[in-house]
Motif scaffolding. Sequence first.
Motif, PDB file in Angstrom:
ATOM      1  N   PHE A 123       0.799  -1.227   0.000  1.00 38.83           N
ATOM      2  CA  PHE A 123       0.000   0.000   0.000  1.00 38.83           C
ATOM      3  C   PHE A 123       0.833   1.280   0.000  1.00 38.83           C
ATOM      4  O   PHE A 123       0.518   2.220  -0.731  1.00 38.83           O
ATOM      5  N   ARG A 124       1.863   1.361   0.834  1.00 42.51           N
ATOM      6  CA  ARG A 124       2.682   2.571   0.875  1.00 42.51           C
ATOM      7  C   ARG A 124       3.860   2.516  -0.083  1.00 42.51           C
ATOM      8  O   ARG A 124       4.459   3.543  -0.401  1.00 42.51           O
ATOM      9  N   GLY A 125       4.211   1.321  -0.543  1.00 38.72           N
ATOM     10  CA  GLY A 125       5.271   1.204  -1.530  1.00 38.72           C
ATOM     11  C   GLY A 125       4.719   1.214  -2.941  1.00 38.72           C
ATOM     12  O   GLY A 125       4.872   2.186  -3.683  1.00 38.72           O
ATOM     13  N   TYR A 126       4.010   0.154  -3.296  1.00 44.81           N
ATOM     14  CA  TYR A 126       3.515  -0.031  -4.655  1.00 44.81           C
ATOM     15  C   TYR A 126       2.353   0.917  -4.993  1.00 44.81           C
ATOM     16  O   TYR A 126       2.433   1.718  -5.930  1.00 44.81           O
ATOM     17  N   LEU A 127       1.248   0.816  -4.247  1.00 45.47           N
ATOM     18  CA  LEU A 127       0.037   1.540  -4.637  1.00 45.47           C
ATOM     19  C   LEU A 127       0.184   3.051  -4.489  1.00 45.47           C
ATOM     20  O   LEU A 127      -0.354   3.812  -5.308  1.00 45.47           O
ATOM     21  N   LEU A 128       0.877   3.514  -3.465  1.00 45.85           N
ATOM     22  CA  LEU A 128       1.084   4.954  -3.302  1.00 45.85           C
ATOM     23  C   LEU A 128       1.802   5.528  -4.519  1.00 45.85           C
ATOM     24  O   LEU A 128       1.361   6.532  -5.096  1.00 45.85           O
ATOM     25  N   GLN A 129       2.881   4.903  -4.936  1.00 47.59           N
ATOM     26  CA  GLN A 129       3.638   5.412  -6.080  1.00 47.59           C
ATOM     27  C   GLN A 129       2.896   5.189  -7.396  1.00 47.59           C
ATOM     28  O   GLN A 129       2.950   6.034  -8.294  1.00 47.59           O
ATOM     29  N   GLN A 130       2.203   4.060  -7.494  1.00 51.79           N
ATOM     30  CA  GLN A 130       1.493   3.759  -8.741  1.00 51.79           C
ATOM     31  C   GLN A 130       0.405   4.793  -9.014  1.00 51.79           C
ATOM     32  O   GLN A 130       0.291   5.324 -10.124  1.00 51.79           O
ATOM     33  N   PHE A 131      -0.387   5.116  -7.989  1.00 48.30           N
ATOM     34  CA  PHE A 131      -1.489   6.056  -8.207  1.00 48.30           C
ATOM     35  C   PHE A 131      -1.023   7.508  -8.194  1.00 48.30           C
ATOM     36  O   PHE A 131      -1.691   8.375  -8.762  1.00 48.30           O
ATOM     37  N   ALA A 132       0.122   7.782  -7.573  1.00 45.26           N
ATOM     38  CA  ALA A 132       0.692   9.129  -7.664  1.00 45.26           C
ATOM     39  C   ALA A 132       1.082   9.453  -9.100  1.00 45.26           C
ATOM     40  O   ALA A 132       1.115  10.624  -9.499  1.00 45.26           O
ATOM     41  N   SER A 133       1.354   8.417  -9.887  1.00 46.39           N
ATOM     42  CA  SER A 133       1.760   8.625 -11.278  1.00 46.39           C
ATOM     43  C   SER A 133       0.584   8.968 -12.189  1.00 46.39           C
ATOM     44  O   SER A 133       0.795   9.408 -13.324  1.00 46.39           O
ATOM     45  N   LEU A 134      -0.658   8.787 -11.713  1.00 44.76           N
ATOM     46  CA  LEU A 134      -1.827   9.054 -12.560  1.00 44.76           C
ATOM     47  C   LEU A 134      -1.837  10.488 -13.063  1.00 44.76           C
ATOM     48  O   LEU A 134      -2.000  10.752 -14.241  1.00 44.76           O
ATOM     49  N   LYS A 135      -1.706  11.429 -12.154  1.00 45.01           N
ATOM     50  CA  LYS A 135      -1.674  12.846 -12.522  1.00 45.01           C
ATOM     51  C   LYS A 135      -0.378  13.495 -12.065  1.00 45.01           C
ATOM     52  O   LYS A 135      -0.296  14.720 -11.985  1.00 45.01           O
ATOM     53  N   ASP A 136       0.611  12.640 -11.776  1.00 45.02           N
ATOM     54  CA  ASP A 136       1.879  13.123 -11.246  1.00 45.02           C
ATOM     55  C   ASP A 136       1.650  13.995 -10.014  1.00 45.02           C
ATOM     56  O   ASP A 136       2.256  15.052  -9.845  1.00 45.02           O
ATOM     57  N   ARG A 137       0.726  13.539  -9.147  1.00 42.07           N
ATOM     58  CA  ARG A 137       0.397  14.245  -7.911  1.00 42.07           C
ATOM     59  C   ARG A 137       0.481  13.265  -6.752  1.00 42.07           C
ATOM     60  O   ARG A 137      -0.240  12.256  -6.724  1.00 42.07           O
ATOM     61  N   LEU A 138       1.311  13.581  -5.785  1.00 37.16           N
ATOM     62  CA  LEU A 138       1.494  12.685  -4.648  1.00 37.16           C
ATOM     63  C   LEU A 138       0.218  12.509  -3.846  1.00 37.16           C
ATOM     64  O   LEU A 138      -0.075  11.411  -3.363  1.00 37.16           O
ATOM     65  N   TRP A 139      -0.585  13.582  -3.726  1.00 35.40           N
ATOM     66  CA  TRP A 139      -1.800  13.489  -2.927  1.00 35.40           C
ATOM     67  C   TRP A 139      -2.790  12.485  -3.511  1.00 35.40           C
ATOM     68  O   TRP A 139      -3.554  11.859  -2.757  1.00 35.40           O
ATOM     69  N   VAL A 140      -2.773  12.308  -4.824  1.00 35.39           N
ATOM     70  CA  VAL A 140      -3.652  11.314  -5.446  1.00 35.39           C
ATOM     71  C   VAL A 140      -3.265   9.918  -4.961  1.00 35.39           C
ATOM     72  O   VAL A 140      -4.126   9.104  -4.608  1.00 35.39           O
ATOM     73  N   GLY A 141      -1.974   9.651  -4.917  1.00 36.78           N
ATOM     74  CA  GLY A 141      -1.507   8.366  -4.422  1.00 36.78           C
ATOM     75  C   GLY A 141      -1.861   8.157  -2.966  1.00 36.78           C
ATOM     76  O   GLY A 141      -2.254   7.051  -2.565  1.00 36.78           O
ATOM     77  N   VAL A 142      -1.751   9.213  -2.157  1.00 32.25           N
ATOM     78  CA  VAL A 142      -2.089   9.113  -0.732  1.00 32.25           C
ATOM     79  C   VAL A 142      -3.566   8.796  -0.548  1.00 32.25           C
ATOM     80  O   VAL A 142      -3.934   7.876   0.201  1.00 32.25           O
ATOM     81  N   VAL A 143      -4.421   9.536  -1.242  1.00 32.98           N
ATOM     82  CA  VAL A 143      -5.870   9.346  -1.089  1.00 32.98           C
ATOM     83  C   VAL A 143      -6.300   7.967  -1.572  1.00 32.98           C
ATOM     84  O   VAL A 143      -7.011   7.236  -0.867  1.00 32.98           O
ATOM     85  N   VAL A 144      -5.877   7.589  -2.772  1.00 37.18           N
ATOM     86  CA  VAL A 144      -6.327   6.316  -3.346  1.00 37.18           C
ATOM     87  C   VAL A 144      -5.771   5.130  -2.564  1.00 37.18           C
ATOM     88  O   VAL A 144      -6.499   4.185  -2.239  1.00 37.18           O
ATOM     89  N   SER A 145      -4.483   5.160  -2.238  1.00 35.46           N
ATOM     90  CA  SER A 145      -3.895   4.030  -1.513  1.00 35.46           C
ATOM     91  C   SER A 145      -4.494   3.898  -0.116  1.00 35.46           C
ATOM     92  O   SER A 145      -4.690   2.786   0.379  1.00 35.46           O
ATOM     93  N   SER A 146      -4.819   5.016   0.521  1.00 34.01           N
ATOM     94  CA  SER A 146      -5.427   4.968   1.852  1.00 34.01           C
ATOM     95  C   SER A 146      -6.844   4.423   1.793  1.00 34.01           C
ATOM     96  O   SER A 146      -7.250   3.618   2.649  1.00 34.01           O
ATOM     97  N   LEU A 147      -7.601   4.851   0.789  1.00 37.72           N
ATOM     98  CA  LEU A 147      -8.961   4.319   0.616  1.00 37.72           C
ATOM     99  C   LEU A 147      -8.920   2.816   0.353  1.00 37.72           C
ATOM    100  O   LEU A 147      -9.722   2.055   0.917  1.00 37.72           O
ATOM    101  N   LEU A 148      -7.996   2.398  -0.481  1.00 35.64           N
ATOM    102  CA  LEU A 148      -7.877   0.969  -0.785  1.00 35.64           C
ATOM    103  C   LEU A 148      -7.437   0.183   0.445  1.00 35.64           C
ATOM    104  O   LEU A 148      -7.893  -0.934   0.676  1.00 35.64           O
ATOM    105  N   PHE A 149      -6.571   0.785   1.262  1.00 35.95           N
ATOM    106  CA  PHE A 149      -6.141   0.152   2.500  1.00 35.95           C
ATOM    107  C   PHE A 149      -7.324  -0.064   3.432  1.00 35.95           C
ATOM    108  O   PHE A 149      -7.481  -1.131   4.038  1.00 35.95           O
ATOM    109  N   GLY A 150      -8.173   0.948   3.548  1.00 35.47           N
ATOM    110  CA  GLY A 150      -9.367   0.808   4.372  1.00 35.47           C
ATOM    111  C   GLY A 150     -10.322  -0.238   3.816  1.00 35.47           C
ATOM    112  O   GLY A 150     -10.820  -1.102   4.550  1.00 35.47           O
ATOM    113  N   MET A 151     -10.555  -0.199   2.510  1.00 42.19           N
ATOM    114  CA  MET A 151     -11.480  -1.151   1.877  1.00 42.19           C
ATOM    115  C   MET A 151     -10.965  -2.578   1.958  1.00 42.19           C
ATOM    116  O   MET A 151     -11.752  -3.528   1.969  1.00 42.19           O
TER     117      MET A 151
END
Length: 232
Positions: free
Chosen positions: A147-175
């Motif tokens: 979650f903090r290694g793979y998914l955080l960096q993977q989703f941060a690359s969507l719009k090249d925005r770190l906050w996107v990776g934080v939000v998406v990876s955290s939501l996925l972690f909860g789910m």
Amino acid sequence: MYSPVAPWWHTAVLLAPILFFSLMGGQRAARQNAGEHHGLQYLLTMVWEWVLAALVLWGIRLRGVPLRKLLGERRASAAEWKTDLLLAAAFWITASMVLAVLGLLLQFAHVASPQKTLALLAPRNGTEVTLWILLSISAGTCEELVFRGYLLQQFASLKDRLWVGVVVSSLLFGMAHGYEGVAGILAITAYGAMFCALAIGRKSLRAGMMAHAWHDIVSGVALMLLHHAHVM
């Protein structure tokens, strides 16, 4: 600039079973009685954690991304290990207070407390405590990698925005923790965001892995002691 650490089809392959088994686990937890096959459940969950880690390693290898990119900066000195231990301890104390406040807010909102669900999963004897500790170490290592290694960096690359990776990876972690109910999902999403902040600030997953494992170990043992004291 952030770039994908694995092919996007691989991310879908990784997330599909995580979310599926989380949904199934949530439905099962709603019907489950306390004390059912804890040892076997811990072993199977441990295997599952390492399967996810293996999937992550496969995915980054497909793009030729080194594991170090997920783990963060290499700090091998004793002083750096000590710093990570102190950071993990400080993080654990702070996160525990935040989660306690969040738990109270969820109770006021008439959402079932996450502890009630966790109490069903807590160890009850010495053998289960040993397996729980091993499971907690596995979860701390593998879930931080996923979650903090793979998914955080993977989703941060969507719009090249770190906050996107934080939000998406955290939501996925909860789910991914559907077996802990609605309250658990909400609390763990917030918990995931805190772990993201630790990983980003430290530029490494090591302190987060330590804090994650320690939190799970202490939570399980504390719930066991409360159960034997007939408090829960």
